[in-house]
Design a protein around this motif. Sequence first.
Motif, short mmCIF file in Angstrom:
data_model
loop_
_atom_site.label_atom_id
_atom_site.label_comp_id
_atom_site.label_asym_id
_atom_site.label_seq_id
_atom_site.Cartn_x
_atom_site.Cartn_y
_atom_site.Cartn_z
N HIS A 61 0.66 -0.87 0.43
CA HIS A 61 0.41 -0.31 0.12
C HIS A 61 0.60 1.36 0.56
CE1 HIS A 61 -2.48 -2.70 1.81
NE2 HIS A 61 -3.69 -2.43 1.24
N THR A 62 0.25 2.08 -0.35
CA THR A 62 1.25 3.65 -0.14
C THR A 62 0.11 4.71 0.71
OG1 THR A 62 0.29 4.72 -2.21
CG2 THR A 62 2.20 3.01 -2.44
N LEU A 63 0.10 4.87 1.03
CA LEU A 63 0.17 7.05 2.60
C LEU A 63 0.61 7.42 1.76
CD1 LEU A 63 -1.56 6.15 5.00
CD2 LEU A 63 0.37 6.81 6.22
N SER A 64 -0.29 8.52 2.01
CA SER A 64 0.19 9.70 1.40
C SER A 64 -0.94 10.83 1.96
CB SER A 64 0.08 10.11 -0.14
OG SER A 64 -1.62 9.81 -0.46
N LEU A 65 -0.23 12.19 1.88
CA LEU A 65 -1.89 13.11 2.70
C LEU A 65 -2.09 13.40 1.47
CD1 LEU A 65 -2.35 13.67 5.83
CD2 LEU A 65 0.10 16.10 5.22
N ILE A 66 -3.20 13.62 1.51
CA ILE A 66 -3.95 14.85 0.85
C ILE A 66 -4.60 16.35 1.54
CG2 ILE A 66 -4.31 12.62 -0.93
CD1 ILE A 66 -7.32 12.62 0.35
N ASP A 67 -4.83 15.94 1.95
CA ASP A 67 -5.56 17.39 2.95
C ASP A 67 -5.01 17.38 4.05
OD1 ASP A 67 -6.59 20.29 2.40
OD2 ASP A 67 -8.60 19.11 3.10
N LYS A 68 -4.88 18.40 4.79
CA LYS A 68 -4.86 18.53 6.20
C LYS A 68 -5.90 17.89 7.57
CE LYS A 68 -4.12 22.25 9.48
NZ LYS A 68 -3.46 23.79 10.31
N ARG A 69 -4.78 17.19 7.79
CA ARG A 69 -5.76 15.61 8.08
C ARG A 69 -6.62 15.09 7.89
NH1 ARG A 69 -7.58 19.04 13.65
NH2 ARG A 69 -5.98 19.82 14.49
N VAL A 70 -6.04 14.69 6.39
CA VAL A 70 -6.92 13.61 5.57
C VAL A 70 -5.67 13.11 5.02
CG1 VAL A 70 -8.45 13.14 3.89
CG2 VAL A 70 -8.94 15.50 5.13
N TYR A 71 -6.10 11.29 4.80
CA TYR A 71 -5.02 10.39 4.84
C TYR A 71 -5.31 9.74 3.60
CZ TYR A 71 -1.94 12.01 8.66
OH TYR A 71 -1.01 13.13 9.24
N LEU A 72 -4.95 9.38 2.77
CA LEU A 72 -5.27 8.29 2.04
C LEU A 72 -4.26 7.08 2.03
CD1 LEU A 72 -7.21 7.81 -1.00
CD2 LEU A 72 -5.17 8.98 -2.11
#
Length: 76
Positions: A61-72
């Motif tokens: 899997h990959t984890l990324s930050l898409i918005d403030k306090r919102v992770y994908l």
Amino acid sequence: EVAAPISTINSKLYNDKLKLLLVSKCHLNSLLMAMPFIPKAKIKLISFPLIQIMGLSCHVHTLSLIDKRVYLLQKV
């Protein structure tokens, strides 16, 4: 995260995945805090890999930050 094939039951898979996700979130946050010069538009491009191996199966899997306090979390 690597586990022996004998212990590959579903509850262990999900508990270990949760631990892996939480630790990776902390590492991603630390990485971003250590590099304050990155423009906000470029932060969305940073992906943190998560690899979980249980027996002969591998979950990536990959984890990324898409918005403030919102992770994908995306399955690769």
